[in-house]
Structures are given as C-alpha cells and as structure tokens.
Enzyme design. Sequence first.
Site, short mmCIF file in Angstrom:
data_model
loop_
_atom_site.label_atom_id
_atom_site.label_comp_id
_atom_site.label_asym_id
_atom_site.label_seq_id
_atom_site.Cartn_x
_atom_site.Cartn_y
_atom_site.Cartn_z
N TYR A 99 3.30 8.63 -11.72
CA TYR A 99 2.37 7.90 -10.85
C TYR A 99 1.49 6.95 -11.68
O TYR A 99 1.30 5.79 -11.31
CB TYR A 99 1.52 8.93 -10.10
CG TYR A 99 0.62 8.38 -9.03
CD1 TYR A 99 1.10 8.10 -7.76
CD2 TYR A 99 -0.74 8.18 -9.28
CE1 TYR A 99 0.26 7.63 -6.77
CE2 TYR A 99 -1.59 7.70 -8.30
CZ TYR A 99 -1.09 7.43 -7.04
OH TYR A 99 -1.93 6.96 -6.06
N SER A 127 -4.57 2.44 -8.79
CA SER A 127 -5.25 3.74 -8.69
C SER A 127 -6.09 3.94 -9.95
O SER A 127 -5.79 3.35 -11.00
CB SER A 127 -4.20 4.85 -8.60
OG SER A 127 -4.78 6.10 -8.87
N ALA A 166 2.16 5.68 -14.60
CA ALA A 166 3.00 4.58 -15.13
C ALA A 166 3.22 3.53 -14.05
O ALA A 166 3.10 2.32 -14.30
CB ALA A 166 4.33 5.14 -15.62
N ILE A 224 -9.31 9.53 -2.53
CA ILE A 224 -9.60 9.17 -1.14
C ILE A 224 -9.09 10.28 -0.22
O ILE A 224 -7.97 10.78 -0.40
CB ILE A 224 -8.91 7.83 -0.77
CG1 ILE A 224 -9.17 6.74 -1.83
CG2 ILE A 224 -9.34 7.36 0.62
CD1 ILE A 224 -10.61 6.36 -2.06
N ASN A 266 0.80 -1.23 0.00
CA ASN A 266 0.00 0.00 0.00
C ASN A 266 0.84 1.28 0.00
O ASN A 266 0.33 2.36 -0.34
CB ASN A 266 -0.92 -0.06 1.24
CG ASN A 266 -1.54 1.26 1.61
OD1 ASN A 266 -2.58 1.63 1.08
ND2 ASN A 266 -0.91 2.00 2.52
P1 NAI Z 1 -0.61 8.64 2.55
O1 NAI Z 1 0.39 9.61 2.05
O2 NAI Z 1 -1.59 9.06 3.57
O3 NAI Z 1 0.16 7.35 3.13
C1 NAI Z 1 1.21 6.74 2.46
C2 NAI Z 1 2.07 6.01 3.48
O4 NAI Z 1 3.15 5.39 2.76
C3 NAI Z 1 2.72 6.96 4.50
O5 NAI Z 1 2.58 6.41 5.81
C4 NAI Z 1 4.17 7.01 4.08
O6 NAI Z 1 5.06 7.23 5.17
C5 NAI Z 1 4.35 5.63 3.46
N1 NAI Z 1 5.47 5.58 2.52
C6 NAI Z 1 5.70 6.42 1.49
N2 NAI Z 1 6.85 6.09 0.87
C7 NAI Z 1 7.35 5.02 1.54
C8 NAI Z 1 8.52 4.23 1.37
N3 NAI Z 1 9.42 4.48 0.41
N4 NAI Z 1 8.72 3.19 2.20
C9 NAI Z 1 7.83 2.92 3.21
N5 NAI Z 1 6.72 3.65 3.40
C10 NAI Z 1 6.48 4.69 2.58
O7 NAI Z 1 -1.30 8.08 1.24
P2 NAI Z 1 -2.65 7.23 1.06
O8 NAI Z 1 -3.63 8.12 0.41
O9 NAI Z 1 -3.02 6.55 2.31
O10 NAI Z 1 -2.17 6.18 -0.04
C11 NAI Z 1 -2.07 4.79 0.19
C12 NAI Z 1 -1.98 4.10 -1.15
O11 NAI Z 1 -3.17 4.33 -1.89
C13 NAI Z 1 -0.84 4.61 -2.04
O12 NAI Z 1 -0.26 3.53 -2.75
C14 NAI Z 1 -1.53 5.55 -2.99
O13 NAI Z 1 -0.83 5.71 -4.19
C15 NAI Z 1 -2.85 4.82 -3.17
N6 NAI Z 1 -3.93 5.66 -3.68
C16 NAI Z 1 -4.34 6.75 -2.95
C17 NAI Z 1 -5.35 7.55 -3.46
C18 NAI Z 1 -5.87 8.76 -2.73
O14 NAI Z 1 -6.67 9.49 -3.32
N7 NAI Z 1 -5.49 9.02 -1.49
C19 NAI Z 1 -5.97 7.27 -4.77
C20 NAI Z 1 -5.47 6.09 -5.42
C21 NAI Z 1 -4.48 5.33 -4.87
#
Ligand code: NAI
Length: 241
Positions: free
Chosen positions: A149, A136, A151, A182, A84
């Site tokens: 993103y 996504s 890609a 989200i 995730n």
């Molecule tokens: P967020 O930014 O709230 O949480 C992402 C988490 O990933 C954070 O805790 C961060 O510290 C951790 N993280 C980032 N890079 C990291 C790394 N290199 N190693 C370990 N941990 C790392 O983001 P969110 O919204 O909760 O996103 C979760 C997933 O859902 C992501 O893959 C995002 O791309 C995907 N997503 C989110 C959407 C949205 O609208 N929020 C839409 C579509 C997909």
Amino acid sequence: MRLQGKTAVITGGASGIGLEAVKLFAREGANVAIVDYNDKAGKEQENGHNILFFQADVANRESVDHVIRDVIEVFGKIDILINNAGITRDATLQKMTIEDFQKVIDVNLTGVFHCTQAVLPYMLEAEKGKIINTSSVAGVGGNFGQTNYSAAKAGVIGLTKTWAKELGRKGINVNAVAPGFIETDMISTIPEHILVQIKLITPSSRLGKPEDIANAYLFLASDESDFINGHVLSVDGGMMK
Ligand code: NAI
C-alpha cells in the site's frame, strides 16, 4: 454552486470517502459518474438526476476504457477525475505474498494510470481538466504492515508530480490528497488500541471523517484551485507535520 455544469468521474464512489465526494459534488451542481466494481452499492447511489453508476474494475484496462466511453456517451465530457478507488491487503514484509503485493499495486497505482490515460484525450480536447489522485499518509511516511500500500501510494505522488509537469501547459491540473486515518470500512480492521494511539499522535486529536477528504477533493476540483498544480495536500489533522 462550485461545480455547476461540470462532469466528474469518481472512482471508488460507491462507498466511504468516494461516496461522500459523490454526494458533495452532486450538491455543488456536477453530473457525477460513480466508477466502482461494487455493482450493488454503486446502483443504490443513483438518483435519477445527476448521479449515475458505471461498473468497472480500475485494474482492468478494457473495463476502464469501456466505462469512460459510456460516461462520455451519457454526459458528453469529463471535467474532473478523482482517482479514489483503493484497497488494502496488509501484512508485514516477512509474511506478505507476492499476490497481495501485486494486487494492491494493480488497483491503487496501475488503476490510477488506467483511468487517467482513458480520460486524458477528452481533457486534452477541451484544453482543461482537473485530476485528483488519492495518496495516503502511508505513501508519505510509510506504515507498518503496508509494504504494498505504501509503495502504491508513494507511486501516486510520483505520477501526480510528473503529470502536473507534462499536462500543466495543456490546461490540466493534477494534484493529490494524502488522507490520514479516515473513518470508513478501510480502517474497520484496525484494533481499538491502535486507533487510540493514532489519535494521540494526531495534533487534531481525532480520526478524519469522509467529508474532510471530500471537501479537499472539492477545492482541488473547483476553479478556486486553478493555479495549484503538482501539489500533495495532506488532510491528516497534522499527523505528518
Ligand atoms: P472504502 O473501502 O470505503 O472504499 C473504496 C471503494 O473503492 C469501494 O467502493 C470499492 O468498491 C472501490 N474499489 C476497490 N477496488 C476497486 C477496483 N479495482 N475497481 C473499482 N473500484 C474499486 O475505502 P475509503 O476509505 O473510502 O478509501 C478511499 C481512498 O482513500 C482509497 O484510495 C484509500 O486508499 C484512500 N485512503 C483511505 C484512508 C482511510 O483511512 N480510510 C487513509 C488514506 C487513504
């Protein structure tokens, strides 16, 4: 409880969608390993019972191998992997730097590869496992300003389908969730007038909540989805229909 006795690794579990999944999985009886690079936020989620934090950068193979060994030492097995963790570095194609392109690929695509390869031996040994990757709407349909993103997230769909074909016969299910927009920190930089437009093109007429995605993760992690493999589950209020 739907995950009684299971151990789940949730990357990016220190905040947003991942954190919601951590709490839900723990309520459903799982031991949960948060794997995240945010040390402070991750440690705050430990509950002295069934939620533990392990610091790692998913883009760094050594760091991933190290924490997966630590998780096995503590919990003895890994039944569920939720890939995730994710980041954005948005810019139009004309303005995007190669560094920002590469960084997003490293975390959002190569990170999924690293974590899955590190966990796989334990699932193969158990002849059972659930791997859920986070794609996504941008991976399904592209998105303005998100060359890197989109890609990476389209790549996540490709490897999900490939791994389902390779691992299905070994008792391992590999599926993806494709969230819409989200309400987490990730979308906090999107201007209000764009969010209004997003709601207008979403049949459900709202943004998603972290629990909308956590519930989809739970279904795909539970025994209820044992015959679902290689599927990309859109959880986007109908946006991509
Ligand atoms: P967020 O930014 O709230 O949480 C992402 C988490 O990933 C954070 O805790 C961060 O510290 C951790 N993280 C980032 N890079 C990291 C790394 N290199 N190693 C370990 N941990 C790392 O983001 P969110 O919204 O909760 O996103 C979760 C997933 O859902 C992501 O893959 C995002 O791309 C995907 N997503 C989110 C959407 C949205 O609208 N929020 C839409 C579509 C997909």
